[in-house]
Enzyme design. Structure first.
Site, PDB file in Angstrom:
ATOM      1  N   GLU A  68       0.786  -1.088   0.073  1.00 58.34           N
ATOM      2  CA  GLU A  68       0.046  -0.143  -0.016  1.00 58.34           C
ATOM      3  C   GLU A  68       0.710   1.375  -0.054  1.00 58.34           C
ATOM      4  OE1 GLU A  68      -3.117   2.060   2.938  1.00 58.34           O
ATOM      5  OE2 GLU A  68      -3.467  -0.045   2.385  1.00 58.34           O
ATOM      6  N   LYS A  69       2.056   1.077   0.713  1.00 57.69           N
ATOM      7  CA  LYS A  69       3.055   2.521   0.716  1.00 57.69           C
ATOM      8  C   LYS A  69       4.271   1.850   0.896  1.00 57.69           C
ATOM      9  CE  LYS A  69       0.806   3.510   4.486  1.00 57.69           C
ATOM     10  NZ  LYS A  69      -0.108   2.540   4.949  1.00 57.69           N
TER      11      LYS A  69
ATOM     12  N   ASP B  82      -3.242  -2.701   2.949  1.00 54.35           N
ATOM     13  CA  ASP B  82      -3.576  -2.893   4.544  1.00 54.35           C
ATOM     14  C   ASP B  82      -4.698  -3.842   4.817  1.00 54.35           C
ATOM     15  OD1 ASP B  82      -1.316  -1.276   5.212  1.00 54.35           O
ATOM     16  OD2 ASP B  82      -2.741   0.674   5.363  1.00 54.35           O
TER      17      ASP B  82
ATOM     18  N   ASP C  42      -7.859  -4.127   5.811  1.00 55.69           N
ATOM     19  CA  ASP C  42      -8.945  -3.315   6.042  1.00 55.69           C
ATOM     20  C   ASP C  42      -9.608  -2.885   4.609  1.00 55.69           C
ATOM     21  OD1 ASP C  42      -7.652  -1.134   4.976  1.00 55.69           O
ATOM     22  OD2 ASP C  42      -7.538   0.081   6.892  1.00 55.69           O
TER      23      ASP C  42
ATOM     24  N   TYR D 170      -0.831  -3.376  13.446  1.00 57.61           N
ATOM     25  CA  TYR D 170      -1.561  -2.529  12.480  1.00 57.61           C
ATOM     26  C   TYR D 170      -2.443  -1.439  13.198  1.00 57.61           C
ATOM     27  CZ  TYR D 170      -4.534  -0.988   8.725  1.00 57.61           C
ATOM     28  OH  TYR D 170      -5.309  -0.175   7.865  1.00 57.61           O
TER      29      TYR D 170
ATOM     30  N   ARG E 163      -4.936   1.080  12.378  1.00 63.82           N
ATOM     31  CA  ARG E 163      -6.282   1.172  11.786  1.00 63.82           C
ATOM     32  C   ARG E 163      -7.063   0.257  12.020  1.00 63.82           C
ATOM     33  NH1 ARG E 163      -2.574   4.000   8.684  1.00 63.82           N
ATOM     34  NH2 ARG E 163      -3.020   6.097   8.306  1.00 63.82           N
TER      35      ARG E 163
END
Length: 832
Positions: A7-8, A102, A104, A323, A325
């Site tokens: 994701e990043k 991530d 989610d 994690y 979030r």
């Protein structure tokens, strides 16, 4: 070739370190023996703007709303074009792709949308990275899942994104245009599916405080003597006695004095009428989700939710916590095997309090937090197996790590047990009550008691709440039912009701999570008690920050209480309940959660959103806002006169057009209001032509060479010649006669009509020039048939007999500015 898409960049680098080396660095990706690792920058694709669907949407017009895309479009974000090209080329070369977003809803979508955008047909697997330490990454990489297992999660995220677009793009335009019609020229009203109900919570709370009227009430407490000791009990008034308010509080001081004197008088004999003692257990508090961590850190340390998220993200990227979030407060049972290692590392982390608590923790203890059925893509926030050193952390990181570590340690302490005692005393046919507790085993509470006093101060407990806690915590003497006791003395306490406390960023975030408390519909309140709130763990803090940044609310005082600004009142007052109360949004969030588990379809959800958007856009057309501006329209009083430049010079028109067609001459840079009011006063009341306005006639005159007035008259006559049995809809019939066309075309017609009058005028100098009226009906032909029935609503138009599909009715010639209609009574309008 196996391609990992993180994701990043930071996640991509940590992932590559856990693959078989060596690592070869390239522009935008890393190469290892186990595969290639690349990354995105969050959402590398953006949703199309309205004007990218159709250029006409660049101009905000109420007639274009709602904007409903037939096919949803995505575009590559401008600052991500280079990385997108790298990812695209790597996907083309790959044999297998590993989705590393991530764990989610949003993390699932942002990688999936790139794969769907590029039409990927290659196999895709999913890696769930709940922590970035080496052990967790290797464990996750050994347990890859088929990405198709997460299709419903992607659909849920897609539904959320499209719903937010529909609500935000359409209703922001609709209500901003309504504000501009009321003279708020530069104001933009950003409306969001979650943002608006959140702002409304703050506005309503502020109004509750403003309208709050304090009430003084009185409590009577008596001290009773038992053979085993004395204790204090509180009088419980009978709900039928005088002097009580609706909350059963004694508000009459005279009655309170009389009652206390009555209790002080002899005899003092009393009896224990009820005695109940029960063993109670209080389980360990669950580990943190992001919201619960944000709320507690806000209360304990005054940290803003966004600061908590940013700090938790740093701890995660340092591999010290899992994690951040996460909306989950439970842990998978397979993680229990790491407990011994984590506890040993906590003892050496440099936090003296944590180190003192570790020896009493039992790693074999299994609390309610270990529950696989409660785990989705991620679990609660806990420390990792990586050794931490709090002395090298910032103050914020140290404080958050302490809270997370303590929450984890609590799972390995016994439950808190105590005896709860409740006593009722019967004295002079009145009831006094007392309660107390006796601790059996503090259990996990031993870690929380040392800071209890500070916690209460930080959390801002009310004095009344403290009194209640103290009452419940009292130790009562041993006694049993029917024991004799005696009144010793009494005391009266004077209390004052207090207004509700303003929200802080932390308590507002808690309100978003526990949204059922603020739902208006009582049935929905029950259904939504277990809902996941509004917004997501990752977006709630951002929404609050955005409302502050846009100056709809501001943080004031030492505790940074949130106070709404005038713009917030304007917005909330203008909107219907469907947008300001969280009922609909909370239900949608529940449906989104259900969709992630396969319980709702994307198409059905969006159909509901589209219907809702259409309904609210229609309501925006009739909204009334506080008018702002010095030149309030003298006709409708709902708009302001705005300077406009036509082909034939400057004039002033009402911002509430087309509902109001008031126009006015310019006089030294200002509207000539006195002249306009005078013309309105001189308007003919007994005779009026059949056409609605000079604007309509001017527009019709462009269609033929016939004079405007006679053209309009023929239109009316031909219509009225139809028999009453013909199927005309009432509103359609009025529209056929008087429908407003495009704004620009209408204004152009007015200008041409005005220019024609100038051309035909007989005046020779400016001094002789007559003052032409802005009123549309003054220059119409006098010989057109008129009606003697003046419209009782607007008192400007005259009533006309119209044949509708349900028979004859009467409508105002001033339509659509006036929409009055009346039934027919033997050839006359029924006005009563």
């Amino acid at each position: 070739m196996r391609l990992y898409i993180a994701e990043k960049p930071s996640v991509g680098r940590e992932l590559a370190k856990c693959l078989t080396g060596p690592i070869a660095r390239h522009d935008g990706y890393l190469v290892t023996k186990d595969g290639v690792v690349t990354w995105l920058f969050g959402h590398i694709l953006r949703q199309a703007e309205p004007e990218e669907y159709d250029p006409k949407y660049k101009r905000w017009r109420a007639d274009d709303l709602p904007i409903i895309p037939e096919h949803w479009k995505l575009f590559v974000a401008k600052d991500c074009e280079k990385q997108f090209a790298i990812v695209k080329s790597l996907i083309e070369k790959a044999d297998e792709i590993v989705h590393g977003g991530d764990p989610d809803r949003e993390g699932q979508l942002l990688v999936d949308e790139v794969l769907d955008y590029l039409g990927n047909k290659k196999p895709v697997r999913r890696i769930l990275l709940n922590a970035l330490d080496e052990k967790s990454i290797k464990k996750a990489n050994a347990s890859l899942r088929d990405n198709r297992d997460f299709f419903n999660l992607k659909q849920s995220a897609l539904a959320r994104a499209r719903a937010d677009w529909l609500i935000g793009m359409n209703l922001s335009r609709a209500y901003t245009l309504a504000a501009r019609r009321a003279g708020h020229e530069r104001l933009v009203l950003p409306i969001g599916r979650v943002k608006t109900p959140t702002l409304s919570l703050v506005v309503r709370r502020e109004r509750e405080i403003e309208n709050f009227k304090p009430v003084t009430y009185y409590l009577i407490r008596g001290t009773f003597q038992h053979a085993n000791g004395s204790f204090e009990a509180q009088w419980k008034p009978q709900d039928t006695m005088a002097g009580l308010d609706s909350e059963n509080r004694l508000v009459d001081k005279k009655i309170a004095d009389e009652k206390l004197a009555f209790f002080e008088a002899m005899p003092h004999d009393a009896v224990i009428s009820s005695y109940r003692k029960a063993k109670k257990q209080e389980p360990q508090p669950l580990p943190f989700s992001l919201s619960t961590l944000q709320v507690l850190a806000g209360k304990r340390f005054g940290y803003a939710p966004q600061l908590v998220l940013d700090t938790a993200q740093k701890l995660y990227e340092k591999k010290l916590t899992t994690y951040p979030r996460s909306d989950c407060e439970y842990l998978p049972t397979n993680q229990l095997g790491d407990a011994g290692t984590i506890l040993a590392h906590l003892a050496k982390a440099g936090d003296a309090q944590i180190a003192a608590w570790v020896p009493s923790a039992n790693p074999k203890q299994k609390s309610r937090a270990w529950n696989d059925k409660k785990i989705s893509a991620h679990h609660a926030i806990i420390p990792t197996t990586v050794q931490a050193d709090v002395t090298k952390m910032t103050q914020e990181e140290r404080n958050l790590y302490h809270l997370i570590a303590r929450g984890y340690l609590a799972q390995f302490y016994p439950v808190h047990t105590y005896d709860q005692t409740k006593v009722e005393v019967s004295y002079k046919e009145e009831t006094f009550t007392a309660s107390g507790r006796t601790e059996r085993d503090l259990g996990w509470k031993v870690m929380y008691q040392s800071q209890k006093k500070k916690q209460e101060t930080d959390e801002g407990d009310d004095r009344e709440d403290k009194d209640e806690k103290e009452e419940n915590a009292k130790t009562l003497p041993a006694m049993k039912k029917k024991d004799a006791v005696a009144w010793q003395r009494g005391r009266m306490l004077e209390k004052m009701t207090k207004p509700p406390t303003r929200f802080t960023a932390s308590t507002l975030l808690a309100g978003m999570k526990e949204i059922h408390k603020y739902v208006k519909n009582p049935e929905a309140k029950k259904q939504l008690k277990d809902v996941y709130g509004i917004g997501t763990e990752a977006t709630r803090a951002t929404i609050i920050d955005d409302l502050i940044r846009r100056k709809f609310m501001k943080a004031e005082g030492k505790k940074k209480y949130l106070v709404p600004t005038p713009a917030a009142y304007l917005l909330v007052d203008a909107l219907p309940d469907e947008l300001t109360y969280p009922d609909s949004t909370a239900i949608w969030e529940d449906k989104l959660h259900s969709m992630s588990e396969g319980g709702e379809s994307l198409a059905d959800f969006l159909q509901g959103q589209i219907a809702f958007t259409r309904k609210l856009c229609a309501k925006a057309g009739d909204v009334h806002m506080e008018v702002k501006g010095e030149n309030v329209c003298p006709r409708c009083h709902q708009g302001v006169l705005t300077k406009r430049k036509g082909k034939n010079g400057v004039f002033w028109g009402c911002s509430n057009y087309p509902k109001c067609r008031m126009t006015c001459n310019d006089k030294e840079g200002k509207p000539d209001l006195e002249d306009a009011k005078a013309r309105l006063a001189r308007r003919p009341r007994r005779e009026a032509p059949a056409a609605v306005s000079a604007t309509a006639m001017a527009w019709q005159s462009r269609q033929s060479d016939a004079p405007a007035a006679s053209q309009s008259y023929r239109s009316y006559s031909s219509y009225s010649s139809h028999s009453a049995s013909e199927p005309y809809d009432d509103i359609a019939a009025l529209n056929a006669l008087f429908s407003p066309d495009d704004y620009a075309a209408r204004m152009e017609a007015d200008e041409k009509s005005y220019a024609a009058q100038q051309k035909d005028a007989s005046w020779q100098s400016w001094a002789d020039k007559p003052k032409y009226s802005a009123s549309p009906m003054e220059h119409m032909e006098k010989d057109v048939a008129s009606s003697s029935f003046l419209c009782p609503r607007c008192r400007e138009g005259h009533l006309r007999s119209i044949h509708g599909k349900n028979g004859v009715f009467w409508g105002c010639s001033n339509y659509p500015r006036c929409t009055a209609t009346f039934d027919d009574d033997h050839g006359k309008p029924l006005l009563k």
